[in-house]
Scaffold this active site. Structure first.
Site, PDB file in Angstrom:
ATOM      1  N   GLU A 246      26.916 -35.322  -6.728  1.00  0.00           N
ATOM      2  CA  GLU A 246      26.161 -35.858  -7.865  1.00  0.00           C
ATOM      3  C   GLU A 246      25.137 -34.859  -8.406  1.00  0.00           C
ATOM      4  OE1 GLU A 246      24.629 -39.694  -6.659  1.00  0.00           O
ATOM      5  OE2 GLU A 246      26.554 -40.646  -7.059  1.00  0.00           O
TER       6      GLU A 246
ATOM      7  N   GLU B 200      33.286 -42.754  -5.066  1.00  0.00           N
ATOM      8  CA  GLU B 200      32.431 -43.651  -4.280  1.00  0.00           C
ATOM      9  C   GLU B 200      32.419 -45.027  -4.917  1.00  0.00           C
ATOM     10  OE1 GLU B 200      28.391 -42.400  -3.596  1.00  0.00           O
ATOM     11  OE2 GLU B 200      28.985 -40.318  -3.302  1.00  0.00           O
TER      12      GLU B 200
HETATM   13  C1  GLA Z   1      25.175 -41.928  -4.242  1.00  0.00           C
HETATM   14  C2  GLA Z   1      25.409 -40.737  -3.325  1.00  0.00           C
HETATM   15  C3  GLA Z   1      25.757 -41.088  -1.929  1.00  0.00           C
HETATM   16  C4  GLA Z   1      24.944 -42.277  -1.459  1.00  0.00           C
HETATM   17  C5  GLA Z   1      25.205 -43.424  -2.395  1.00  0.00           C
HETATM   18  C6  GLA Z   1      24.551 -44.707  -1.984  1.00  0.00           C
HETATM   19  O1  GLA Z   1      26.239 -42.288  -4.995  1.00  0.00           O
HETATM   20  O2  GLA Z   1      26.379 -39.851  -3.826  1.00  0.00           O
HETATM   21  O3  GLA Z   1      25.508 -39.968  -1.111  1.00  0.00           O
HETATM   22  O4  GLA Z   1      23.602 -41.953  -1.425  1.00  0.00           O
HETATM   23  O5  GLA Z   1      24.689 -43.091  -3.646  1.00  0.00           O
HETATM   24  O6  GLA Z   1      24.789 -45.699  -2.944  1.00  0.00           O
END
Ligand code: GLA
Ligand code: ZN
Length: 683
Positions: free
Chosen positions: A156, A312
């Site tokens: 991210e 994710e």
């Molecule tokens: C983000 C991050 C992850 C984690 C999630 C939790 O998307 O990429 O590493 O912290 O949030 O929701």
């Protein structure tokens, strides 16, 4: 014509199902158990090493890969693949202590302490060199490892740094863009408040303790932040490519995260991926489902319809929302398959095993603290895995919609910076999502693109609030309409150029005035409680009738060559046009001068659908809360029918006989969709 994209990895040409796996947080005994559970959960893809830098390089130049060797071997031995990360998302403490320049400087020009994620300067030569070394070591070591399937770049990417190195890089970026200071001073309108720059080195990035009011500057800074992040990402990719030229690279994006223009990343990625965390069961799940679909569609469009990865999602409760509501039975499969319906070839989670400590210890995971597989969430995940196994034929398919909506990051930046016709958020994203919803409700697939994409393949292009016109955009829209396309524009269109300088001589600017056949003289911004109304003209070509509510903005326009279809009901501009259509070449261009209610959008686009014969995912009337989304290779049609209602509904499939790929049932006529039910129909 058969059109099928290759699977994400040739090593495992099925749906990837799995999640962020952090074995470095757990003793080795747990890993064996993880492998047993992975198979029980029907998982086959583990994302590893995302925040493992401190474990991989515990001291400068001392590397420890033994643990990762073992983890990679175990994944391969158990029939899975690894989505292997570069660890640049968080740096080890020793690195920050020894080289303070790697830490980020905030907009107030204070340097951060060690900690957090995304807390590093993307310009720092030291940081880039350390990242190059660790990435090269990983790539060299695992180049031929049977588990290595996809590179997960960092995590991210986000944020900005205001250090001296970044300032200097920004100045170089500006020199490349403008060539001369005169050109920059003109583009930024710097005579305003005595800002004329007489030396490149006088330029400072925007800051709350400095300047935020020069919009050319703030806009270029945002562009620079995107470009510098892309440049850093390319630096990461180069280190990997040297050893693994054929392993696809991705980075997990964050939907409509406003800080980065993802269209600039896409050309350098082999596959797009994103992290989706909708807050189900909080309010209107139906509207939310449409909003999430909108973002999935952006991700599918970023590489021209190529399937993406849901990198994710949460198996149950998200920890960073105000209330960590668990997913109601059925919602996990529904929201996972919704991603697949819109083009994802994976379903992945954050995370595999719930953390024992620190801030994510209560974030939903496949394996809970109890440690075994006898939980509701685990069963839900295994069920999704089994469903995905039945859908292998869907892999690589896509959809070619007749409709495109333009949602553009640079347009958002410029719009929200402007102090007028409102301050702050102008409702741009919301407007795009509301226009989108009118199609989602009818099961009409939509592409969501930025203003630079090719329009020629669409029948209908909608550009809500296209405030900024970058070079040639108006020409391309004109060509699209001339060739027979239908274009819809709204209030606050064609106001500024790419540098956020107002277009003189009457709006909408450039060719759009001629295309739309109107002149937009002024705009009335309403207070929250203000309302106006649309009155369709008698015998209007769209068959609109009755009255619809208006809010937020009322543009006062003059038709030049356009025909009036509806007028304002109230205020001093009652009777003046609010909806017009202009015949241009072989096409038509509509102008919607105000922000109407959902009912209007439904009726308006319903009329355009009837006229244009738009592609529908399913030939059936969809009840409220049910959506349908098509994936096809051009021959076989896979139709995902999804019920976002917390109650069962019926749908009439007519005389066609379908097979549901998930249950193997044969279906036709009136069928019931249970609570949060999904069916994947093939004729
Ligand atoms: C983000 C991050 C992850 C984690 C999630 C939790 O998307 O990429 O590493 O912290 O949030 O929701
Ligand atoms: Zn910096």
């Amino acid at each position: 014509m058969i059109e099928k994209f290759p699977p994400i990895t040739s090593k495992l040409p099925v749906f990837l199902h799995g999640g962020d796996y952090n074995p470095d947080q757990w003793p080795a005994e747990v890993w064996e158990e993880d492998m047993r559970l992975m198979k029980l959960a029907h998982c086959n893809a583990m994302s590893v090493g995302i925040f493992a830098w401190a474990r991989l390089e515990p001291a400068e130049g001392q590397f420890d890969f033994d643990w990762l060797d073992r983890v990679m071997d175990m994944i391969a031995e158990n029939g899975g693949v690894a989505v292997l990360a570069t660890p640049s998302g968080a740096r080890p403490a020793w690195l920050a202590r020894k080289y303070p320049e790697v830490l980020r400087v905030r907009p107030d020009r204070q340097r951060n302490l060690f900690g957090g994620r995304h807390n590093h300067c993307l310009t720092s030569p030291v940081y880039r060199e350390k990242v190059r070394i660790i990435n090269s070591k990983l790539a060299e070591r695992y180049a031929n490892h049977p588990a290595l399937a996809v590179w997960h770049l960092s995590n991210e990417y986000s944020g900005e740094c205001h250090c001296e190195l970044c300032r200097a890089a920004f100045v170089e970026w500006l020199k490349r863009k403008y060539g001369t200071l005169d050109a920059l001073n003109h583009a930024w309108w710097t005579a305003f408040w005595s800002h004329t720059y007489t030396d490149w080195n006088l330029i400072e990035p925007p800051s709350p303790i400095g300047e935020m009011a020069v919009h050319g500057l703030t806009l270029d800074w945002k562009r620079f932040v995107t470009d510098q992040t892309v440049d850093f990402m390319r630096h990461e990719i180069a280190a990997l490519r040297e050893f693994t030229p054929d392993v696809p690279v991705t980075t997990n994006m964050m939907g409509t995260f406003p800080g980065l223009n993802y269209w600039r990343f896409a050309p350098y990625l082999d596959v797009i991926s994103w992290d989706s965390y909708p807050m189900w069961h909080r309010g209107d799940d139906v509207a939310l489902a449409s909003d999430v679909a909108f973002i999935h569609d952006i991700n599918r469009c970023l590489k021209g319809g190529k399937p993406f990865m849901l990198m994710e999602s949460v198996p149950s409760a998200t920890n960073w929302v105000p209330s960590a509501k668990v997913k109601r039975p059925g919602m996990h499969a529904l929201s996972s398959l919704q991603a697949v319906a819109h083009g994802s070839d994976t379903v992945q989670y954050f995370q595999w095993r719930k953390s024992r400590g620190s801030s994510e210890k209560f974030h939903g995971a496949v394996v809970d603290h109890v440690g075994h597989e006898h939980t509701r969430v685990f069963r839900d995940v295994a069920d999704v895995g089994m469903k995905l196994e039945k859908l292998s034929n869907v892999i690589g398919t896509t959809v070619r919609p007749d409709v495109a909506i333009i949602y553009d990051w640079e347009n958002l930046w410029a719009l929200d910076d402007a102090q007028g016709p409102r301050r702050g958020d102008k409702g741009y994203l919301e407007a795009c999502k509301r226009h989108y919803r009118a199609f989602w409700e009818r099961g009409i697939p939509v592409d969501v693109i930025d203003m630079e994409q090719d329009l020629s393949r669409y029948k209908l292009v909608i550009a809500p609030m296209l405030y900024m016109l970058r070079p040639a955009v108006d020409e391309r829209i004109a060509a699209f309409v001339r060739a027979g396309g239908t274009f819809v524009a709204t209030y606050w269109t064609g106001i500024v150029d790419e540098n956020d300088l107002v277009i003189l001589g009457g709006w909408p600017g450039g060719k759009l005035r001629e295309v739309l056949g109107i002149w937009d003289e002024e705009i009335d911004a309403l207070y929250e409680h203000d309302r106006n109304a649309v009155l369709p003209c008698a015998d209007n070509t769209l068959g609109l009738a009755g009255e619809y509510e208006l809010r937020d903005y009322c543009a006062l326009i003059h038709p030049e060559s356009a025909q009036v279809l509806a007028t304002y009901k109230h205020d001093f501009y009652a009777g003046r046009p609010v909806l017009t259509v202009n015949a241009y070449g072989s096409g038509k261009a509509y102008y919607l001068a105000s922000n109407p209610d959902d009912r209007f959008l439904r009726d308006f686009y319903g009329a355009l659908d009837a006229e244009l014969g738009l592609l529908h995912s399913l030939d059936a009337e969809l009840p409220h809360g049910v959506s349908a989304q098509l994936r096809t290779d051009g021959e076989t049609r896979y139709i995902f029918v999804m019920n976002f209602n917390a109650e069962p509904v019926t749908i009439d499939l007519g005389t066609t006989t379908y097979r549901d790929m998930l249950t193997d049932e044969t279906l036709s006529g009136v069928v019931t969709l249970g609570v949060y039910d999904v069916k994947v129909l093939v004729a």
